[in-house]
Design a protein around this motif. Structure first.
Motif, short mmCIF file in Angstrom:
data_model
loop_
_atom_site.label_atom_id
_atom_site.label_comp_id
_atom_site.label_asym_id
_atom_site.label_seq_id
_atom_site.Cartn_x
_atom_site.Cartn_y
_atom_site.Cartn_z
N GLU A 1 35.20 -26.30 28.32
CA GLU A 1 35.84 -27.33 29.15
C GLU A 1 37.31 -27.03 29.41
O GLU A 1 38.05 -26.62 28.52
N THR A 2 37.74 -27.28 30.66
CA THR A 2 39.15 -27.29 31.05
C THR A 2 39.44 -28.69 31.59
O THR A 2 38.51 -29.47 31.83
N GLU A 3 40.69 -28.98 31.83
CA GLU A 3 41.02 -30.29 32.42
C GLU A 3 40.33 -30.47 33.77
O GLU A 3 39.87 -31.55 34.09
N TRP A 4 40.26 -29.40 34.56
CA TRP A 4 39.65 -29.53 35.89
C TRP A 4 38.12 -29.55 35.83
O TRP A 4 37.50 -30.23 36.65
N SER A 5 37.50 -28.85 34.90
CA SER A 5 36.04 -28.96 34.81
C SER A 5 35.67 -30.37 34.35
O SER A 5 34.67 -30.93 34.78
N LYS A 6 36.52 -30.93 33.51
CA LYS A 6 36.31 -32.30 33.02
C LYS A 6 36.43 -33.31 34.16
O LYS A 6 35.64 -34.26 34.26
N SER A 7 37.39 -33.11 35.06
CA SER A 7 37.62 -34.05 36.16
C SER A 7 36.77 -33.73 37.40
O SER A 7 36.77 -34.51 38.35
N GLY A 8 36.10 -32.58 37.40
CA GLY A 8 35.27 -32.20 38.55
C GLY A 8 36.04 -31.50 39.65
O GLY A 8 35.51 -31.33 40.75
N GLN A 9 37.25 -31.04 39.37
CA GLN A 9 38.04 -30.33 40.37
C GLN A 9 37.57 -28.89 40.47
O GLN A 9 37.30 -28.24 39.46
N HIS A 10 37.48 -28.39 41.70
CA HIS A 10 37.06 -27.02 41.93
C HIS A 10 38.17 -26.07 41.47
O HIS A 10 39.31 -26.19 41.89
N THR A 11 37.81 -25.12 40.59
CA THR A 11 38.77 -24.22 39.97
C THR A 11 38.32 -22.78 40.14
O THR A 11 37.34 -22.37 39.52
N SER A 12 39.03 -22.06 40.97
CA SER A 12 38.70 -20.63 41.08
C SER A 12 39.89 -19.82 40.60
O SER A 12 39.91 -19.35 39.47
N VAL A 13 40.93 -19.68 41.41
CA VAL A 13 42.07 -18.83 41.07
C VAL A 13 43.09 -19.49 40.16
O VAL A 13 43.88 -18.81 39.53
N THR A 14 43.08 -20.81 40.06
CA THR A 14 43.99 -21.50 39.14
C THR A 14 43.56 -21.15 37.73
O THR A 14 42.42 -21.38 37.34
N ASP A 15 44.50 -20.59 36.96
CA ASP A 15 44.14 -20.03 35.65
C ASP A 15 44.43 -21.02 34.54
O ASP A 15 45.50 -20.98 33.92
N LEU A 16 43.49 -21.91 34.28
CA LEU A 16 43.67 -22.98 33.32
C LEU A 16 43.25 -22.58 31.91
O LEU A 16 42.36 -21.75 31.72
N GLU A 17 43.87 -23.21 30.94
CA GLU A 17 43.49 -23.05 29.53
C GLU A 17 42.31 -23.98 29.23
O GLU A 17 42.07 -24.96 29.95
N LEU A 18 41.62 -23.71 28.14
CA LEU A 18 40.59 -24.62 27.65
C LEU A 18 41.27 -25.85 27.06
O LEU A 18 42.36 -25.76 26.49
N THR A 19 40.60 -27.00 27.17
CA THR A 19 41.07 -28.20 26.47
C THR A 19 40.77 -28.02 24.98
O THR A 19 39.99 -27.13 24.60
N PRO A 20 41.32 -28.87 24.11
CA PRO A 20 40.94 -28.79 22.69
C PRO A 20 39.41 -28.90 22.50
O PRO A 20 38.83 -28.18 21.68
N HIS A 21 38.77 -29.76 23.30
CA HIS A 21 37.31 -29.87 23.23
C HIS A 21 36.65 -28.57 23.71
O HIS A 21 35.64 -28.13 23.14
N GLY A 22 37.22 -27.95 24.74
CA GLY A 22 36.71 -26.68 25.23
C GLY A 22 36.81 -25.58 24.19
O GLY A 22 35.92 -24.73 24.07
N VAL A 23 37.89 -25.61 23.41
CA VAL A 23 38.04 -24.65 22.31
C VAL A 23 36.93 -24.87 21.28
O VAL A 23 36.32 -23.92 20.81
N GLU A 24 36.65 -26.13 20.95
CA GLU A 24 35.56 -26.44 20.01
C GLU A 24 34.22 -25.96 20.56
O GLU A 24 33.41 -25.38 19.83
N GLN A 25 33.99 -26.21 21.84
CA GLN A 25 32.73 -25.78 22.46
C GLN A 25 32.57 -24.26 22.39
O GLN A 25 31.51 -23.76 22.03
N ALA A 26 33.63 -23.55 22.76
CA ALA A 26 33.57 -22.09 22.76
C ALA A 26 33.39 -21.54 21.35
O ALA A 26 32.61 -20.61 21.12
#
Length: 186
Positions: A11-36
């Motif tokens: 999970e990233t902030e944008w995958s969580k909110s449903g925003q389309h993310t291609s070239v924007t290089d986002l970090e994982l959220t704390p929950h995304g870190v747990e998932q990974a």
């Protein structure tokens, strides 16, 4: 025969909110870190003869946390370039373009469906020619769905029928003489 494992990033902030993310290089959220990190208990890096990743930080970090410290980076696994729709949700896009769906309408200023299919077909060819028992690709939602469609030789519009959850593992392989989905969204 090679089995192809598809891993969508955590999970990233944008995958969580449903925003389309291609070239924007986002970090994982704390929950995304747990998932990974939880993927480590389901995947053993020593079993894979070919390890590929998108160059985006979210995919690379997911690979690292899952125990794959040195994947080969390839632009061919990058997310579908959303162009003018980068950062927007589907609902926001549909306010401007009623009925929009990526599988049918594409993305102005971004990649065409044919361009995305061409680069992911290269990944399929590489995996099939590799001769390894297991290959794994760390990537993104839409691009991984297109990769699965290329594996199956399905039209790109079928992507609408293969939703892909964050931090999920899907396996492509063969069923007798046919290319097949072995597991989806596990």
């Amino acid at each position: 025969m090679t089995d192809l494992y598809l891993v969508r990033h955590g999970e990233t902030e944008w995958s969580k909110s449903g925003q389309h993310t291609s070239v924007t290089d986002l970090e994982l959220t704390p929950h995304g870190v747990e998932q990974a990190t939880s993927l480590r208990s389901r995947l053993d890096a020593s079993e894979f003869g070919l390890i590929l990743s998108s160059p985006r930080r979210r995919a690379l970090h997911t690979a690292e946390l899952a125990g794959f410290s040195d994947p080969e980076i390839t632009e061919d696994l990058a997310e579908w370039n959303y162009g003018d729709y980068e950062g927007l949700t589907s609902q926001q896009i549909r306010q401007q373009h009623h009925g929009w769906r990526i599988w049918f309408n594409g993305c102005p200023g971004g990649e065409s469906a044919d361009d995305v299919r061409a680069r992911l077909t290269r990944i399929v060819a590489r995996v099939r020619a590799s001769g390894v028992d297991k290959a794994i690709c760390f990537g993104h939602g839409h691009a991984s769905r297109v990769l699965a469609l290329c594996w199956l030789d399905f039209p790109i519009i079928f992507g609408q029928s293969f939703p892909l959850q964050v931090a999920s593992v899907s396996i492509m392989g063969r069923e007798k003489e046919s290319w097949a989905v072995i597991r989806w969204n596990s």
